[in-house]
Structure formats: structure tokens, C-alpha cells
Write a protein that holds these residues in place. Structure first.
Motif, PDB file in Angstrom:
ATOM      1  N   ILE A   1       0.791  -1.031   0.020  1.00 22.32           N
ATOM      2  CA  ILE A   1      -0.122  -0.060  -0.007  1.00 22.32           C
ATOM      3  C   ILE A   1       0.896   1.228   0.047  1.00 22.32           C
ATOM      4  CG2 ILE A   1      -1.860   1.219   1.264  1.00 22.32           C
ATOM      5  CD1 ILE A   1      -2.695  -1.266   2.243  1.00 22.32           C
ATOM      6  N   PHE A   2       2.092   1.264   0.732  1.00 21.18           N
ATOM      7  CA  PHE A   2       2.789   2.317   0.809  1.00 21.18           C
ATOM      8  C   PHE A   2       3.595   2.705  -0.776  1.00 21.18           C
ATOM      9  CE2 PHE A   2       7.347   3.935   1.169  1.00 21.18           C
ATOM     10  CZ  PHE A   2       7.064   4.996   1.688  1.00 21.18           C
ATOM     11  N   SER A   3       3.561   1.508  -1.449  1.00 20.70           N
ATOM     12  CA  SER A   3       4.267   1.794  -2.616  1.00 20.70           C
ATOM     13  C   SER A   3       3.320   2.160  -3.522  1.00 20.70           C
ATOM     14  CB  SER A   3       4.891   0.428  -3.482  1.00 20.70           C
ATOM     15  OG  SER A   3       5.829  -0.177  -2.321  1.00 20.70           O
ATOM     16  N   ILE A   4       2.170   1.836  -3.454  1.00 19.42           N
ATOM     17  CA  ILE A   4       0.919   2.543  -4.307  1.00 19.42           C
ATOM     18  C   ILE A   4       0.719   3.865  -4.035  1.00 19.42           C
ATOM     19  CG2 ILE A   4      -1.449   2.336  -4.852  1.00 19.42           C
ATOM     20  CD1 ILE A   4      -1.178  -0.760  -4.655  1.00 19.42           C
ATOM     21  N   ALA A   5       0.684   4.129  -2.670  1.00  9.70           N
ATOM     22  CA  ALA A   5       0.508   5.502  -2.347  1.00  9.70           C
ATOM     23  C   ALA A   5       1.529   6.498  -2.712  1.00  9.70           C
ATOM     24  CB  ALA A   5       0.078   5.700  -0.632  1.00  9.70           C
ATOM     25  N   SER A   6       2.691   6.111  -2.404  1.00  3.95           N
ATOM     26  CA  SER A   6       3.900   6.959  -3.058  1.00  3.95           C
ATOM     27  C   SER A   6       3.728   7.140  -4.560  1.00  3.95           C
ATOM     28  CB  SER A   6       5.225   6.322  -2.653  1.00  3.95           C
ATOM     29  OG  SER A   6       5.311   5.908  -1.377  1.00  3.95           O
ATOM     30  N   GLY A   7       3.552   6.073  -5.379  1.00  2.00           N
ATOM     31  CA  GLY A   7       3.147   6.382  -6.876  1.00  2.00           C
ATOM     32  C   GLY A   7       2.110   7.460  -7.245  1.00  2.00           C
ATOM     33  N   VAL A   8       1.204   7.031  -6.528  1.00  2.00           N
ATOM     34  CA  VAL A   8      -0.302   8.063  -6.885  1.00  2.00           C
ATOM     35  C   VAL A   8       0.091   9.414  -6.350  1.00  2.00           C
ATOM     36  CG1 VAL A   8      -2.642   8.057  -6.465  1.00  2.00           C
ATOM     37  CG2 VAL A   8      -1.488   6.014  -7.194  1.00  2.00           C
ATOM     38  N   GLY A   9       0.432   9.520  -5.016  1.00  2.00           N
ATOM     39  CA  GLY A   9       0.704  10.612  -4.260  1.00  2.00           C
ATOM     40  C   GLY A   9       1.609  11.606  -5.115  1.00  2.00           C
ATOM     41  N   SER A  10       2.737  11.173  -5.519  1.00  2.00           N
ATOM     42  CA  SER A  10       3.564  12.020  -6.205  1.00  2.00           C
ATOM     43  C   SER A  10       2.918  12.733  -7.529  1.00  2.00           C
ATOM     44  CB  SER A  10       4.877  11.213  -6.596  1.00  2.00           C
ATOM     45  OG  SER A  10       4.451  10.271  -7.558  1.00  2.00           O
TER      46      SER A  10
END
Length: 725
Positions: free
Chosen positions: A689-698
Motif C-alpha cells: 500500500i505504501f508503494s501504491i500511495a507513493s506512486g499515486v501521491g507523487s
């Protein structure tokens, strides 16, 4: 057939070669494919010139062949067309340069990375593999693919709307057209003869409304029809028969119940023709029609009647109408004279014809003006006729006219100064049309040219966008053009221009996407290698290939399917020097790409700090990259409105692309053999989830900042240039 041969020409036949008239009887020729003249031209005198490819509309003649094959006027126009080179569009040149520059950069970096890694490790295969991975991430191979796909799909969409695209690169060029040079006959007009007015000498009546029958006007039409051939090929004679049957109460042909005793041929200077008929009760009817000057000369007219006729003729001709005088003779002798001019004639009135504008042409012209596109007429027809049609369809500047001879008399500098101000170019011939098109291009205009005749061929070939008529267009015009309007409907050009503009905007979105998504790929391959991180190889060629697999359809098919933004056809055409991808677009795309890279670098160090293995770390960055790509696919399409509006733009392919990307990514992690090929190990739920959030969040963070900056500056496009070119 050789030079010097004598050839008999009959009504309806095509003239096989250039020649001159030896003898003629009521002989007229349709020369519109060569000259643009909508009216048949009478060739009655020995020595009158005939051209190959034109068609006999009435009578018969004997002609002597003067030129055949490559020596004909038609062949000369063909040679002129073949000598004109097809130019690349500005967009083709820009994309070629962009791909070339990126390829050079990729080659240089490939050599540099290979050298650095080989010096450090001494591992030749490993260093080559790393350098190859970086080169693959740099090369924007999607750009030429996207360009080709956009053009092909654009051509397919236009074909479904009745527009055949022969050269795909012109699809995009349509959106940048600044001037449309259109032929008149068959393009703006119906290319038919329509009865537009009747002047009845008795009572001095000028009739243009045929809804209420007038007995005196019916008599004028009756005698005009009787002075015509029974089965006419000439469009004016056919219109006279049609109009009489529609206007007369009997709805019967004028010659019904009559038999022809004698027909005098069309002859004289000016010409006239007479038919003598016999009725059931042996009554004789002698009807005549011809040039007004001829009938006025042959009739006994009071000065007041002559003045009224001349005034009516002036009224008709100033509107560009073709005028014929109509009369009858009360001759009752047993033997008719040899020459029709010897008969005593009574002038009954005048009939006027013109080639009417096509229905809705005013709205089409107005749509061009709203789109910022100037409209000019290039025709072989007369200045008076063309100017009248121009006024009827609402053409701006129709009072500014010039003829082909006037254009050829100007030197290059004078032509460049005047060509932009002239709206109506009349009595044009192929060389003059070609010179006008080239002058407009020299002034920096993107020129679209429509036409249907052989005389339009060179100009169609030389224009940035040549458009031929599909139904009435000649084969030479179709071969010289880059587009064909199958329905001969100029309104299709409005659709085509909107399609070209939509393609250009969507192509810019696609290239922004390509540059943005390649930036984190380049950095995540280059930085670990250059800085000797713990895990120096984040992505292998197989990962780059997978990214290309999902990026290719996104930047081509998905973005091409985006609908046109509201108000697109109320904008001005983009300048010819406008860059597809300028400094501002490059800065925004690189900034967004580096923001994505920063978010994934955070994922990398978080994984390393947590003691994750190389396969798990790679899987987290891979997942973050996929998530960032999906977010970018949505946000890159438009810079206006809320995020939820981005899913309401009528492009269902975006949802399909996101679903397929999600499915393919899930397959990689769910099937161990595939995960082994990609050297990935599934992270735990929290890190996933952290990886997905980092990609989308950026992506969302950069997008929010960009929107805030645009709002402060009052801009409306994704990079400040979406709507304002």
C-alpha cells in the motif's frame, strides 16, 4: 489519331484531343474542368480552339486535330502537377527532430554507462546489460508510434464521415489551416443551371417568384422551351423544359401535340436559334431564343421597349446571371427563308439562369470564420458572377477581386503584398492558381485548397492540404489531392479541421505523457548505477519492456480517443512556427517525472532501511511505478475541472487501459514463474500500500501544485497552453 485528322464531334461526346473547329452547327462545349467556367462555351466559328477532355453539350461539329497525347493542354497540366514535390508537414519535421535528438542522447549515455560500469566491475556482459537497459528507458520509441497511430485513427474517423485521406500526415495539418482557397463551380455552387428570373416585356414585369403562375411569363417560358432541343444535353435547355412543366398549369411538355417542321441551328454573331412547329390544327408556331443582342437587333422594337430590355439585362448580369432573350415570329409565308435573321421577330422577354449556392453554404463559411480561417475563392468563372455568389454566401471582402491575367502581371513582391487582401480570384487558369497558392504559403499561411477540375490539379498538389471533390471531381484532381470529400460537401472541411485540432491537442498530451513517464525510468536506472546504491540494478530490460507494453497503447490509442475540448472551433489556428513540445511543456513534463522519481526513491530507501531483499525492493518500486503510470494516465489528459471530471470526458478507453494494466500487474505477482522472470518478490500488505500511495501521491501532489499555479496565473490549459496556442 494524328495531327491533321478530321473528327466529327456529336452532342455528349468527349473531345479526344486538342483541335480547331472546321464547321459547327449549334455547337457548345463544357470547359469547366479546364477553366472553371460554369456555362457552356459556344464554338461556332472556324478556328475556335477545342481542348482534350472537355465535353460537347450541344450540336455537332467537324474539328481538325492540332495536338495529341503529351502535346495537349490536358497533358501540360499533368506535367505541371508531377513537377510539384510533396512537402512534409511542420509536425512531421518536429517529431523527426525530437526522436533524432533523443536517439543521439541515448547512444551517448549508453556508451558512457557501459564504460563506467565496465571500469568499475570488469564485467562486460553485466555492464552492457545495464547500459542497454538505460538506453531502452531513454529512447522515446512511442513517439513515432503514437504519431502514426494518431494519423491512422484520425484518417479512419474521417473516412466514416465521408472524407478519404490519401496522405495521413495531412490529418493533423488540417487543424493548423489558416486559409481555405475554394473553387466556386461544383464546390460552393450546385454546378447546375437554375432558372432565376423572367422579364416579360409586355407590362415590364420582372418575375423571380414562380410560386404563383403568371400567364405572360408562361408564354415566355413556352417559346423558350420550343426554341430548345426536345432531348437536350445543354443544362440551360433542360432547365427550360423542367421549369415550363413545373410552372404551366397543364404540367405537360411545351412540344406536346406539336411536330417540328424546321430547326434553324445556333449561328450568327451574336448567336440565336429558331424552331418552327406545326400544331394539330395546322397552326404554325415559330419560337426563337438566343443572345439578347441578336434578338433585339432582329426585332422591331420601340425605343421604350429597347430601353426596358437593356435595363432588365443590366439587372440580371450585375447579379452574375446568364441571360437569353426569347421571342416569336408571325411569319405566315409558304416558304421559310434560308436565314433565320430574315424572319420578322417579336421579342417577348428574357430568361435568366445562374448556378445557385449549395444549401447551408453560408453556415459553412461562417464556421470557417469562427475558427479563424480565412476563405478565398479561386475560379475560372467571371468576376461578376463570382462576386455575386460570394455576397450570397456571406464571404467577407467579396468586393476585393482580381483576375488571372492581373495576377500574372504582378511581380513577386507586389503579389505578396496584395494576395492577402484579395478575396475573389476570377478568370483563373492553372498557372495563376498555382502562383496564388505559392504566394500565400510564402506569407506563412497554411493553405487548404478545394477543387474538382483538371485546372485545379497543380494548385491542389502545391497546397499544404489539397481537397478534391469525390463525385464531380476529375481523376486528375483526385490524384493531386491529399483528401477527397466523397459527398462534395464543403461542410466536411469544418469537421476535418476540428478533427485536426483535436488530434494535435491529444498528441501533445501523449508526448507529455511519454516524456513524463520516461523521466523516472531513466533516473531509476541511472542513479543506482552511477551512485553505487545497495541494489544498483532496479530495472532489467524485461521491466522496461513491460512498461513499454502498457505505455504504448496509452499514449497512442487511449489518448487519441479523447474528445475535443469545448470551444475548440472558436479558437484561432495555431501559428505555423508553433512548437509541438516547447520549453514550457518540457519543463512541466520533466518536473512531473522527477516528482514521480522522487516518490519512488523514497520507496527505495524505505525498503532498504526496513531490510527488504533486492527482489522485494524491486517489487515495491515496480508497483509504485505502475501506480504512478495509472495516475498519470488520468491526470495528464486535461488540466481543467475537478479530478472526477476527468472520468466524464467520454473516453471509455481510459477505464479499459487502467483495468488491463491492473490485471497484467496482478498476473505478474500471482504466478510465481512470471514473478521469477521479473525477479520480484511480493511485499507485505503495508509496504504494498505504501508503494501504491507513493506512486499515486507523487502525481497528485505535482498536479495540485500545477493547478494552483495556473489558477493564480489565470491559465486554463494543462501547461498554460492547452487552449491558447
Amino acid at each position: 489519331m494524328v495531327v491533321g485528322d478530321l473528327v466529327e464531334l456529336l452532342e455528349g461526346s468527349l473531345i479526344p484531343a486538342d483541335g480547331t473547329v472546321v464547321s459547327a452547327d449549334d455547337f457548345s462545349v463544357n470547359e469547366s474542368i479546364l477553366t472553371g467556367e460554369s456555362m457552356p462555351v459556344y464554338k461556332l466559328d472556324p478556328g475556335d480552339e477545342l481542348s482534350s477532355g472537355t465535353q460537347v453539350t450541344s450540336g455537332q461539329a467537324i474539328c481538325r486535330i492540332s495536338a495529341v497525347g503529351n502535346a495537349t493542354r490536358l497533358a501540360e497540366i499533368g506535367r505541371s502537377i508531377s513537377s510539384i514535390d510533396t512537402e512534409k508537414s511542420a509536425l512531421q519535421i518536429q517529431i523527426g527532430r525530437l526522436v533524432r535528438d533523443m536517439a543521439v542522447i541515448g547512444a551517448v549515455i549508453f556508451v558512457a554507462i557501459w564504460a563506467i560500469r565496465f571500469i568499475r566491475s570488469g564485467d562486460l556482459p553485466g555492464s552492457l546489460l545495464g547500459a542497454l537497459t538505460l538506453a531502452m528507458s531513454i529512447l522515446p520509441e512511442e513517439i513515432p508510434v503514437a504519431f502514426t497511430t494518431f494519423m491512422a485513427l484520425g484518417a479512419y474517423r474521417l473516412m466514416k464521415q465521408g472524407i478519404v485521406v490519401k496522405r495521413m500526415q495531412t490529418v493533423e495539418a488540417l487543424g493548423s489551416a489558416t486559409v481555405i482557397c475554394t473553387d466556386k463551380t461544383g464546390t460552393l455552387t450546385e454546378n447546375t443551371m437554375s432558372l432565376s428570373g423572367i422579364f416579360v416585356l409586355e407590362g415590364r414585369k420582372l418575375i423571380t417568384d414562380f410560386s404563383v403562375p403568371d400567364p405572360t411569363a408562361i408564354q415566355v417560358l413556352y417559346h423558350a422551351a420550343l426554341a430548345s432541343e426536345i432531348n437536350p444535353f445543354d443544362p440551360m435547355e433542360a432547365e427550360l423544359h423542367r421549369a415550363y412543366q413545373a410552372y404551366a398549369p397543364t404540367r405537360r411538355p411545351a412540344y406536346d401535340g406539336l411536330s417540328m417542321l424546321l430547326g434553324y441551328p445556333l449561328e450568327g454573331k451574336p448567336p440565336m436559334m429558331t424552331h418552327v412547329w406545326k400544331g394539330d390544327e395546322n397552326q404554325r408556331i415559330i419560337a426563337v431564343k438566343g443572345a439578347p443582342e441578336a434578338l433585339i437587333k432582329a426585332s422591331a422594337l420601340a425605343s421604350e421597349d429597347r430601353a426596358a430590355l437593356l435595363d432588365a439585362i443590366d439587372t440580371f448580369t450585375t447579379k452574375g446571371f446568364r441571360v437569353l432573350a426569347v421571342g416569336r415570329s408571325g411569319f405566315q409565308g409558304d416558304e421559310l427563308p434560308e436565314q433565320q435573321q430574315s424572319l420578322p421577330f417579336q421579342t417577348l422577354g428574357l430568361v435568366a439562369f445562374y448556378d445557385p449556392p449549395k444549401s447551408g453554404m453560408s453556415q459553412v463559411i461562417d464556421a470557417f470564420y469562427q475558427a479563424g480561417v480565412k476563405v478565398k475563392i479561386l475560379t475560372g468563372d467571371s468576376p461578376v458572377t463570382t462576386a455575386y455568389i460570394a455576397r450570397q454566401i456571406g464571404l467577407r471582402g467579396s468586393e476585393h477581386t482580381a483576375t488571372g491575367e492581373q495576377i500574372m502581371a504582378l511581380d513577386d513582391n507586389a503579389l505578396l503584398e496584395q494576395v492577402g487582401n484579395i478575396t475573389v480570384f476570377a478568370r483563373m487558369f492553372p498557372q495563376a492558381k498555382l502562383r496564388v497558392i505559392r504566394a500565400l504559403k510564402t506569407k506563412g499561411e497554411i493553405v487548404a485548397m478545394t477543387g474538382d477540375g483538371v485546372n485545379d490539379g497543380p494548385a491542389l498538389k502545391a497546397a499544404d492540404i489539397g481537397i478534391a471533390m469525390g463525385r464531380k471531381g476529375t481523376e486528375i484532381a483526385r490524384q493531386a489531392s491529399s483528401l477527397i470529400l466523397l459527398n462534395d460537401d464543403l461542410s466536411g472541411m469544418v469537421t476535418a479541421i476540428e478533427s485536426g485540432r483535436r488530434i494535435y491537442i491529444n498528441l501533445r498530451s501523449a508526448i507529455r505523457y511519454i516524456v513524463t513517464i520516461h523521466t523516472p525510468l531513466i533516473l531509476l536506472v541511472f542513479l543506482p548505477l552511477a551512485l553505487s546504491w545497495v541494489y544498483p540494478v532496479i530495472f532489467d530490460p524485461v521491466h522496461i519492456i513491460f512498461f513499454e507494453l502498457i505505455m504504448g497503447p496509452t499514449c497512442s490509442v487511449v489518448y487519441e480517443n479523447d474528445p475535443a475540448p469545448t470551444g475548440l472551433m472558436q479558437e484561432k489556428p495555431r501559428p505555423v512556427a508553433a512548437r509541438l513540445f516547447g520549453i514550457r511543456e518540457l519543463a512541466v513534463s520533466l518536473g512531473k517525472g522527477m516528482t514521480i522519481a522522487a516518490g519512488l526513491v523514497v520507496v527505495y530507501f524505505a525498503a532498504v532501511k526496513a531490510g527488504q531483499t533486492e527482489e522485494t525492493t524491486r517489487a515495491m518500486i515496480f508497483t509504485g511505478m505502475i501506480a504512478a503510470n495509472m495516475a498519470l494516465t488520468v491526470t495528464n489528459r486535461s488540466g481543467k475541472g475537478s479530478m472526477t471530471d476527468l472520468f466524464k470526458k467520454g473516453n471509455q478507453l481510459v477505464l479499459y487501459a487502467l483495468a488491463i494494466t491492473t490485471l497484467l500487474t496482478a498476473c505478474i505477482f500471482l504466478f510465481p514463474p512470471i514473478a521469477g522472470l521479473f525477479r520480484l518478490s511480493t511485499p507485505d500488505t503495508g509496504h504494498f500500500i505504501f508503494s501504491i500511495a507513493s506512486g499515486v501521491g507523487s502525481v497528485l501532489i505535482f498536479e495540485a501544485c500545477l493547478r494552483l499555479v495556473r489558477r493564480l496565473r489565470g491559465q486554463s490549459g494543462p501547461d498554460g497552453a492547452h487552449i491558447t496556442h
